[in-house]
Motif scaffolding. Sequence first.
Motif, PDB file in Angstrom:
ATOM      1  N   ARG B 106       4.956   8.039  -8.114  1.00  0.00           N
ATOM      2  CA  ARG B 106       6.021   7.035  -8.143  1.00  0.00           C
ATOM      3  C   ARG B 106       6.437   6.759  -9.596  1.00  0.00           C
ATOM      4  NH1 ARG B 106       9.167   3.234  -8.139  1.00  0.00           N
ATOM      5  NH2 ARG B 106       8.897   1.134  -7.335  1.00  0.00           N
ATOM      6  N   VAL B 107       5.450   6.779 -10.498  1.00  0.00           N
ATOM      7  CA  VAL B 107       5.753   6.563 -11.911  1.00  0.00           C
ATOM      8  C   VAL B 107       6.598   7.725 -12.439  1.00  0.00           C
ATOM      9  CG1 VAL B 107       4.747   6.383 -14.228  1.00  0.00           C
ATOM     10  CG2 VAL B 107       3.729   5.117 -12.339  1.00  0.00           C
ATOM     11  N   VAL B 338       3.766  -8.800  -4.040  1.00  0.00           N
ATOM     12  CA  VAL B 338       2.773  -7.724  -3.967  1.00  0.00           C
ATOM     13  C   VAL B 338       3.444  -6.363  -3.853  1.00  0.00           C
ATOM     14  CG1 VAL B 338       1.109  -9.285  -2.868  1.00  0.00           C
ATOM     15  CG2 VAL B 338       2.527  -7.837  -1.432  1.00  0.00           C
ATOM     16  N   ASP B 339       2.733  -5.316  -4.305  1.00  0.00           N
ATOM     17  CA  ASP B 339       3.242  -3.962  -4.061  1.00  0.00           C
ATOM     18  C   ASP B 339       2.197  -3.163  -3.294  1.00  0.00           C
ATOM     19  OD1 ASP B 339       1.542  -3.482  -6.246  1.00  0.00           O
ATOM     20  OD2 ASP B 339       3.066  -2.645  -7.545  1.00  0.00           O
ATOM     21  N   VAL B 340       1.362  -2.389  -3.985  1.00  0.00           N
ATOM     22  CA  VAL B 340       0.417  -1.545  -3.258  1.00  0.00           C
ATOM     23  C   VAL B 340      -1.020  -1.755  -3.753  1.00  0.00           C
ATOM     24  CG1 VAL B 340       2.048   0.301  -2.683  1.00  0.00           C
ATOM     25  CG2 VAL B 340       0.867   0.366  -4.881  1.00  0.00           C
ATOM     26  N   GLN B 341      -1.972  -1.515  -2.861  1.00  0.00           N
ATOM     27  CA  GLN B 341      -3.413  -1.443  -3.139  1.00  0.00           C
ATOM     28  C   GLN B 341      -4.067  -2.806  -3.445  1.00  0.00           C
ATOM     29  OE1 GLN B 341      -4.112   1.596  -6.157  1.00  0.00           O
ATOM     30  NE2 GLN B 341      -2.522   2.866  -5.252  1.00  0.00           N
ATOM     31  N   CYS B 342      -5.196  -3.021  -2.763  1.00  0.00           N
ATOM     32  CA  CYS B 342      -6.068  -4.185  -2.973  1.00  0.00           C
ATOM     33  C   CYS B 342      -5.434  -5.519  -2.558  1.00  0.00           C
ATOM     34  CB  CYS B 342      -6.574  -4.255  -4.415  1.00  0.00           C
ATOM     35  SG  CYS B 342      -7.484  -2.770  -4.881  1.00  0.00           S
ATOM     36  N   PRO B 363       8.202  -0.101   0.101  1.00  0.00           N
ATOM     37  CA  PRO B 363       8.374   0.383   1.483  1.00  0.00           C
ATOM     38  C   PRO B 363       7.093   0.972   2.067  1.00  0.00           C
ATOM     39  CG  PRO B 363       9.520   1.812  -0.089  1.00  0.00           C
ATOM     40  CD  PRO B 363       9.064   0.604  -0.846  1.00  0.00           C
ATOM     41  N   ARG B 364       6.124   1.316   1.202  1.00  0.00           N
ATOM     42  CA  ARG B 364       4.870   1.904   1.708  1.00  0.00           C
ATOM     43  C   ARG B 364       3.859   0.833   2.112  1.00  0.00           C
ATOM     44  NH1 ARG B 364       3.671   5.051  -3.720  1.00  0.00           N
ATOM     45  NH2 ARG B 364       4.441   3.024  -4.383  1.00  0.00           N
ATOM     46  N   ALA B 365       4.135  -0.423   1.799  1.00  0.00           N
ATOM     47  CA  ALA B 365       3.116  -1.461   2.037  1.00  0.00           C
ATOM     48  C   ALA B 365       3.770  -2.734   2.541  1.00  0.00           C
ATOM     49  CB  ALA B 365       2.351  -1.727   0.737  1.00  0.00           C
ATOM     50  N   ALA B 370       4.936 -11.474   6.334  1.00  0.00           N
ATOM     51  CA  ALA B 370       5.376 -11.651   4.944  1.00  0.00           C
ATOM     52  C   ALA B 370       6.881 -11.424   4.858  1.00  0.00           C
ATOM     53  CB  ALA B 370       4.648 -10.659   4.043  1.00  0.00           C
ATOM     54  N   MET B 371       7.470 -11.926   3.774  1.00  0.00           N
ATOM     55  CA  MET B 371       8.889 -11.668   3.528  1.00  0.00           C
ATOM     56  C   MET B 371       8.978 -10.323   2.798  1.00  0.00           C
ATOM     57  SD  MET B 371      11.217 -13.967   1.000  1.00  0.00           S
ATOM     58  CE  MET B 371      11.861 -15.199   2.073  1.00  0.00           C
ATOM     59  N   HIS B 372       9.920  -9.463   3.169  1.00  0.00           N
ATOM     60  CA  HIS B 372      10.034  -8.173   2.479  1.00  0.00           C
ATOM     61  C   HIS B 372      11.322  -8.125   1.666  1.00  0.00           C
ATOM     62  CE1 HIS B 372       9.057  -3.982   1.716  1.00  0.00           C
ATOM     63  NE2 HIS B 372      10.323  -3.677   1.958  1.00  0.00           N
TER      64      HIS B 372
END
Lengths: 72, 655
Positions: B106-107, B338-342, B363-365, B370-372
């Motif tokens: 992604r980076v 929030v985004d991804v992981q943990c 979109p992956r998490a 939650a509000m998206h």
Amino acid sequence: MQYKTEKKAAPGRGEVEVLSATYEEGKPEGEDAGRWRQKLQSREDKLKYLQTAERYWYGKEWFGSEKRKTPA
Amino acid sequence: MAEVVKKSIDQATIEMIAKAKTDECNIVFDRAETTKACPIGAEGSCCSMCAMGPCRVPLPRGKEETPEDKKKRRGVCGATAETIAARNFVRKIAAGTAAHSDHGRRVVSAFLDLAKGKTPGYQIKDEQKLLQLALDMGIKIGDRSNEEIAIELGETLIREFGKQEGELAFLKRAPLKRQELWRKLGVAPRGIDREVVEAMHRTHMGVDQDYQSLLLQGSRTALADGWGGSMIATDLQDIMFGTPSPVASQINLGVLKEDEVNVIIHGHEPQLAEMLAVMSRDPEIVAYAKSKGAKGVNLAGMCCTANEVLMRHGIPIAGNFLQQELSIVTGALEAMVVDVQCIMQSLVSVAQCYHTKIITTDPRAKMEGAMHIEFDDHHAAEGAKAILRVAIDNFPNRKKNVYIPPQKTDLIAGFSHETINYLLGGLFRASYRPLNDNIINGRIRGVAGVVGCSNARVTHDEVQLTMVKELIKNDVLVLQTGCAAMASAKAGLMVPEAASQYAGEGLASVCEAVGIPPVLHMGACIDNSRILIAATAMVKDGGLGDDISDLPVAGAAPEWMSEKAIAIGQYFVASGVFTVFGVTWPTMGSKEVTNYMFKDFEKIYGGMWAFEPDPIKAAQLMIAHIDKKRKALGIDKSRERVLYDMTMRRQLEGA
Ligand code: SF4
């Protein structure tokens, strides 16, 4: 960087002009406090820095402990 | 209260656990009490890889296993406890590698968009790092523009993920001897995705059924993380957002402010966090916050995103993994982005006890309840502002049960490899020489990487803090990343003054001379790749052997919980580092597999695993390993440099 000079008394020579301590004035604050990479301005300086500071990987004349001129 | 105290040693955490109880809000510390860990899964003895199972093949408890018992310890398909434990372990490595590497991918795609001018909010912040990577990848520099170089670099690096043959480009950064070993063992990764896919294939029902062979693929996959996905992510983030330099900030829940709109950014990828950092100071946003009765917007970080924006902007950290729910429990958090992981799924239910909005952005998490607000790099500024407006609109909804614990501690972060090199030698003679010299003369005994998560199965922060204090007291310089780093920072170990207070005399003298803390914050979990580079620089500088496995160094993740930690541990071991994990060990169901990883790995990789939940004993294991390496290097006795006078010189010449 601007070099600074100062006048000092030299035995037998009267007063002479010598290079004085050269450092940036003031104390950086906030987010910029520890930033050091910005000191290198031109691309040439940056490449030179890589060859010396990161010589472990980019120096042509330096092989460190590995002492091998041909890559593994 | 005494029962609560045991859950953490951090006062802010203790106070918030008590508040959650008063507010009747169920949190991770409660669930850790009510949900016991499955003992069979914990030792890696449960296989669920086909529909004839799940098959459970635990070690017999309370008695020695007879050969007959062992023969019976098989799944329906005949898989042995060895195969099952190894397969489970390799799948953890694959998952951890996938997580870090998908972050890396992604980076790269954000980097390519930046280079092509498609993301107006971002720019190349560190030209030097761009040039460095161009040199690594054999990309022509000349007088090409940064953007031209960046496009070629991005296109070259994105191919590292899908490469089918050859080996990953960054392996060439490793010590030459290590590269040769990887090739000899057949563990040099070919392409990042290929190794993850092959690990998943080989652990499928009825494929690779030799635990030693499975673990070789485990190493190859993990190396594709450390010297691949993670390293790519770290380096490109440095180019886009700046290579970290020393920066002062604060940490713990006390960084939240009662009179400002509090927004926490939680997760791992820094693109959104970077933009939120900029936009939270935007005059339009500040004015909007004031219109709702707040003094401004206070942005704080959580988990590894926190480390990213701390390292580059000095944005304060609200806490580590186990404090994510507790930041909501303050009642003063308007939004957690929030985004991804943990990201704990319970954030939504904890938020229901208060007024906090949980905003997913990737979109992956996504999370139910939650509000998206999907974050798009192409419209980064607008996206960040939209998120901040939701938080500001929520400020008037704060309920009465607001309490922000006062605890916050000063810290200095930003110790990238480049900065350590610079601090040790200066701009004109940057070098690891002073570090190596001080290791050789014995002032510094060795170097330890203490990394990883926090885990509700042990007393929060206590295990890592005890270990780190034991190490620095014994003159071991500690490098940290992730949530482990935050535990030390909260306890005041990440300021230069900590050297005289906590470190042994030798280490303290070096820290004082250089002006660094005895515990260095090197960044987020993907930045463990920085530790690999620092270790390589130590090797290449000379005097400490010619491979990472010769160095007096050790690694640990005393409060680990995530599969990413297993991937990290395995790439450190396969890079030659002795690595100790605490909490629990996921192959205990097979003595053979465990012995192989704890003992035989040393003969194969020069580094091996160990498991020790007691932090003092674990630190002593690390110190013993460091001492073993010092002995092998012939530097086990500290030697001060002798200045020869003329008489001594004559004696020497006459001898
Ligand atoms: S693969 Fe074998 S051990 Fe695993 S669940 Fe199926 S039958 Fe059981």
